[in-house]
Structure formats: structure tokens, C-alpha cells
Design a protein around this motif. Structure first.
Motif, PDB file in Angstrom:
ATOM      1  N   GLN A   1       1.778   6.386  -6.931  1.00 48.18           N
ATOM      2  CA  GLN A   1       0.797   7.011  -7.288  1.00 48.18           C
ATOM      3  C   GLN A   1       0.729   8.565  -7.277  1.00 48.18           C
ATOM      4  O   GLN A   1       0.629   9.579  -8.241  1.00 48.18           O
ATOM      5  CB  GLN A   1      -0.596   6.982  -6.437  1.00 48.18           C
ATOM      6  CG  GLN A   1      -2.167   7.540  -6.951  1.00 48.18           C
ATOM      7  CD  GLN A   1      -2.485   7.123  -8.420  1.00 48.18           C
ATOM      8  OE1 GLN A   1      -2.414   6.101  -8.746  1.00 48.18           O
ATOM      9  NE2 GLN A   1      -2.973   7.981  -9.085  1.00 48.18           N
ATOM     10  N   ASN A   2       1.882   8.853  -6.258  1.00 44.53           N
ATOM     11  CA  ASN A   2       2.228  10.500  -5.996  1.00 44.53           C
ATOM     12  C   ASN A   2       3.099  11.007  -7.083  1.00 44.53           C
ATOM     13  O   ASN A   2       2.920  11.906  -7.471  1.00 44.53           O
ATOM     14  CB  ASN A   2       2.584  10.590  -4.765  1.00 44.53           C
ATOM     15  CG  ASN A   2       1.845  10.714  -3.476  1.00 44.53           C
ATOM     16  OD1 ASN A   2       0.589  10.758  -3.677  1.00 44.53           O
ATOM     17  ND2 ASN A   2       2.162  10.253  -2.365  1.00 44.53           N
TER      18      ASN A   2
ATOM     19  N   ILE B   1       0.835  -1.218   0.105  1.00 41.99           N
ATOM     20  CA  ILE B   1       0.073   0.060  -0.088  1.00 41.99           C
ATOM     21  C   ILE B   1       0.765   1.290  -0.092  1.00 41.99           C
ATOM     22  O   ILE B   1       0.770   1.951  -0.718  1.00 41.99           O
ATOM     23  CB  ILE B   1      -0.996  -0.090   1.083  1.00 41.99           C
ATOM     24  CG1 ILE B   1      -2.068  -1.140   0.841  1.00 41.99           C
ATOM     25  CG2 ILE B   1      -1.697   1.294   1.494  1.00 41.99           C
ATOM     26  CD1 ILE B   1      -2.971  -1.272   2.136  1.00 41.99           C
ATOM     27  N   LYS B   2       2.078   1.138   0.809  1.00 46.36           N
ATOM     28  CA  LYS B   2       3.072   2.457   0.747  1.00 46.36           C
ATOM     29  C   LYS B   2       3.577   2.536  -0.414  1.00 46.36           C
ATOM     30  O   LYS B   2       3.581   3.561  -1.214  1.00 46.36           O
ATOM     31  CB  LYS B   2       3.735   2.222   1.786  1.00 46.36           C
ATOM     32  CG  LYS B   2       4.821   3.222   2.125  1.00 46.36           C
ATOM     33  CD  LYS B   2       5.712   2.899   3.349  1.00 46.36           C
ATOM     34  CE  LYS B   2       6.851   4.211   3.326  1.00 46.36           C
ATOM     35  NZ  LYS B   2       7.516   3.819   4.579  1.00 46.36           N
ATOM     36  N   ALA B   3       4.124   1.409  -1.049  1.00 42.69           N
ATOM     37  CA  ALA B   3       4.616   1.503  -2.607  1.00 42.69           C
ATOM     38  C   ALA B   3       3.676   2.103  -3.457  1.00 42.69           C
ATOM     39  O   ALA B   3       3.910   2.781  -4.320  1.00 42.69           O
ATOM     40  CB  ALA B   3       5.174   0.137  -2.952  1.00 42.69           C
ATOM     41  N   LEU B   4       2.355   1.333  -3.322  1.00 48.38           N
ATOM     42  CA  LEU B   4       1.261   2.255  -4.485  1.00 48.38           C
ATOM     43  C   LEU B   4       1.042   3.627  -4.274  1.00 48.38           C
ATOM     44  O   LEU B   4       0.887   4.428  -5.231  1.00 48.38           O
ATOM     45  CB  LEU B   4       0.106   1.411  -4.236  1.00 48.38           C
ATOM     46  CG  LEU B   4      -1.056   1.509  -4.983  1.00 48.38           C
ATOM     47  CD1 LEU B   4      -0.825   1.099  -6.329  1.00 48.38           C
ATOM     48  CD2 LEU B   4      -2.465   0.766  -4.686  1.00 48.38           C
ATOM     49  N   ALA B   5       1.183   3.917  -3.055  1.00 49.15           N
ATOM     50  CA  ALA B   5       0.852   5.377  -2.687  1.00 49.15           C
ATOM     51  C   ALA B   5       1.994   6.201  -3.142  1.00 49.15           C
ATOM     52  O   ALA B   5       1.612   7.366  -3.762  1.00 49.15           O
ATOM     53  CB  ALA B   5       0.534   5.737  -1.349  1.00 49.15           C
ATOM     54  N   GLU B   6       3.339   5.759  -3.068  1.00 51.91           N
ATOM     55  CA  GLU B   6       4.577   6.627  -3.464  1.00 51.91           C
ATOM     56  C   GLU B   6       4.320   6.630  -5.119  1.00 51.91           C
ATOM     57  O   GLU B   6       4.704   7.700  -5.938  1.00 51.91           O
ATOM     58  CB  GLU B   6       5.595   5.902  -3.257  1.00 51.91           C
ATOM     59  CG  GLU B   6       5.772   6.027  -1.405  1.00 51.91           C
ATOM     60  CD  GLU B   6       7.086   5.280  -1.039  1.00 51.91           C
ATOM     61  OE1 GLU B   6       7.711   4.665  -1.939  1.00 51.91           O
ATOM     62  OE2 GLU B   6       7.508   5.464  -0.009  1.00 51.91           O
TER      63      GLU B   6
END
Length: 122
Positions: free
Chosen positions: A63-64, A56-61
């Protein structure tokens, strides 16, 4: 005869003791396997949660990063649009105004215009 009876009795006692030990060992093994299943289930759940949080953290990064690239693209696109509109408006102003109301060329000016026309068409 007593010895024969005691001898048979020893076998039955041995069989009873060994059966009791086997049943006790099976019960204890079953108990430990249940504890192991519960512990491994909790550990697996914890590991799955950790891995899920990492994803989830990698996906958020990512996406940013994608949003930043998109914002940069939109900014550059809007700047190009503003420049194009500015040029278009200036051209419209230049084209809309009458620059020459009459053609006043003397002989030298006419020769210069004709030489430009001849060099442009060749």
C-alpha cells in the motif's frame, strides 16, 4: 476340585486385572489427547497470528508503494497542468495584443512573404 475352583478364579482375576489396565490406558490416552488438542490449538493459533502479521506487514508495504506511485503520478500531472496553463496564458496574451496595426510591406518584403506562402502550400 479346589484346583478347578482356583483355576476359574485365576481366569477371573486375570480378566479383572486386564480390564483394569485397559480402562486405565483408555483414560490416560483420553487425557493425553485432550492435552494434545489444547497444545495444537494454541500452536495453531500462534502460527496463524504470525502468518497474519506477515500478511498485514506485506499489505502495508504494498500500500505504501502504491501510494508513492500515486503521489509521483499526481506530482507529474500537476507539473504538466502548470506548464499547460502557463503556455495557455502566454498564448492568450500574445493573441490578445494587437501586433500589427497596418500592413506595411515594401516590394522586397511582399516578395519574401509570397515566396513563404508558395513554399508552405506546396
Amino acid at each position: 476340585m479346589i484346583w478347578a475352583t482356583l483355576w476359574k478364579l485365576k481366569y477371573w482375576i486375570a480378566i479383572a486385572v486386564l480390564s483394569f489396565i485397559c480402562i486405565g490406558q483408555l483414560a490416560y490416552t483420553n487425557h493425553l489427547s485432550k492435552k494434545l488438542r489444547v497444545a495444537s490449538g494454541e500452536q495453531c493459533t500462534a502460527k496463524i497470528q504470525v502468518i497474519k502479521q506477515k500478511h498485514i506487514k506485506a499489505l502495508a508495504e504494498k500500500q505504501n508503494a502504491i501510494n508513492q506511485v500515486s503521489a509521483d503520478y499526481e506530482k507529474a500531472k500537476s507539473e504538466q497542468r502548470i506548464k499547460a496553463e502557463t503556455v495557455t496564458h502566454e498564448l492568450q496574451k500574445i493573441i490578445d495584443r494587437p501586433v500589427y496595426k497596418q500592413f506595411c510591406f515594401d516590394d522586397d518584403g511582399g516578395a519574401a512573404v509570397n515566396s513563404l506562402i508558395a513554399s508552405d502550400s506546396s
